[in-house]
Design an enzyme around this catalytic site. Structure first.
Site, PDB file in Angstrom:
ATOM      1  N   GLY A 138      -4.983   1.243   8.669  1.00  0.00           N
ATOM      2  CA  GLY A 138      -3.542   1.336   8.825  1.00  0.00           C
ATOM      3  C   GLY A 138      -3.116   2.768   8.551  1.00  0.00           C
ATOM      4  CB  ALA A 171      -4.974   6.324   6.223  1.00  0.00           C
ATOM      5  CG  ASP A 172      -5.677   0.492   2.697  1.00  0.00           C
ATOM      6  OD1 ASP A 172      -5.898   0.913   1.540  1.00  0.00           O
ATOM      7  OD2 ASP A 172      -6.111  -0.601   3.117  1.00  0.00           O
ATOM      8  CB  THR A 173     -10.251   2.251   5.760  1.00  0.00           C
ATOM      9  OG1 THR A 173      -9.724   3.453   6.331  1.00  0.00           O
ATOM     10  CG2 THR A 173     -11.369   1.723   6.655  1.00  0.00           C
TER      11      THR A 173
END
Length: 199
Positions: free
Chosen positions: A109, A72-74
């Site tokens: 994401g 995940a990427d924030t």
């Protein structure tokens, strides 16, 4: 039981996944989190999540066979600007000043690589966060907690940062860093379900 790999060293993401009783390996990615200013924030978040999962998958090599890799990427987005993680107190102050008394958007994401069926799923979640008006003194006091560092947008909603967040519209866990409903929806498409407590 399938081998599950979380491609992140984020304590928040680790704790969120642990609560379902799932056994998983933690293998942080070595991807540089470089933002493409020509892409919308949700696309940047999805691209980075995918790059993280793919990098870990390649690095694991043969041991990644039939595994399930989650990444995940924030990203925090406000007034046309993507806010990453502050590298020093000055950057943290700038970011907190920018989000003070305003609504911003948090995009996370999520990428899942399921090697057993050779599938890659990528999606994103979006939430709106309202931050209280903060004086310079309050901002500096918050920075002194050390919490803003290594956090997109320079705050953590589950820590001292909860004291500056007025409200959240959308998925709360998205703001923490791992949108659980979105993650499980993606897993269900692959035939898994967090509700069962195993993958």
């Amino acid at each position: 039981m399938k081998k599950v790999v979380l491609a992140s060293s984020s304590p928040r993401r680790i704790e969120l996944l642990k609560q379902f009783g799932i056994k998983f390996d933690i293998v942080p990615s070595n991807v540089d989190e470089i933002i493409d200013p020509d892409l919308p924030p949700e696309k940047n978040a999805m691209n980075l999540a995918k790059k993280k999962a793919e990098e870990v998958f390649r690095r694991l090599g043969e041991s990644a066979k039939d595994s399930l890799i989650i990444s995940a990427d924030t990203i925090v987005f406000i007034e046309g600007t993507i806010l990453g993680k502050p590298s020093n107190e000055e950057e943290a102050f700038y970011m907190l000043k920018k989000i003070s008394a305003k609504r911003h958007t948090v995009f996370t994401g999520v990428c899942i690589i399921d090697d057993s069926c050779r599938q890659i799923l990528v999606d994103f979640e979006k939430s709106y966060v309202y931050i209280k008006q903060m004086s310079d003194e309050e901002i500096l006091r918050y920075i002194k907690t050390g919490e803003p560092f290594d956090k997109a947008g320079a705050y953590a909603i589950q820590g001292f940062g909860s004291l500056i967040v007025e409200k959240v519209e959308g998925c709360f866990y998205n703001v923490v860093g791992l949108p659980l409903y979105k993650l499980n929806t993606m897993l269900q498409k692959l035939g898994y379900d967090l509700m069962k407590g195993e993958l």
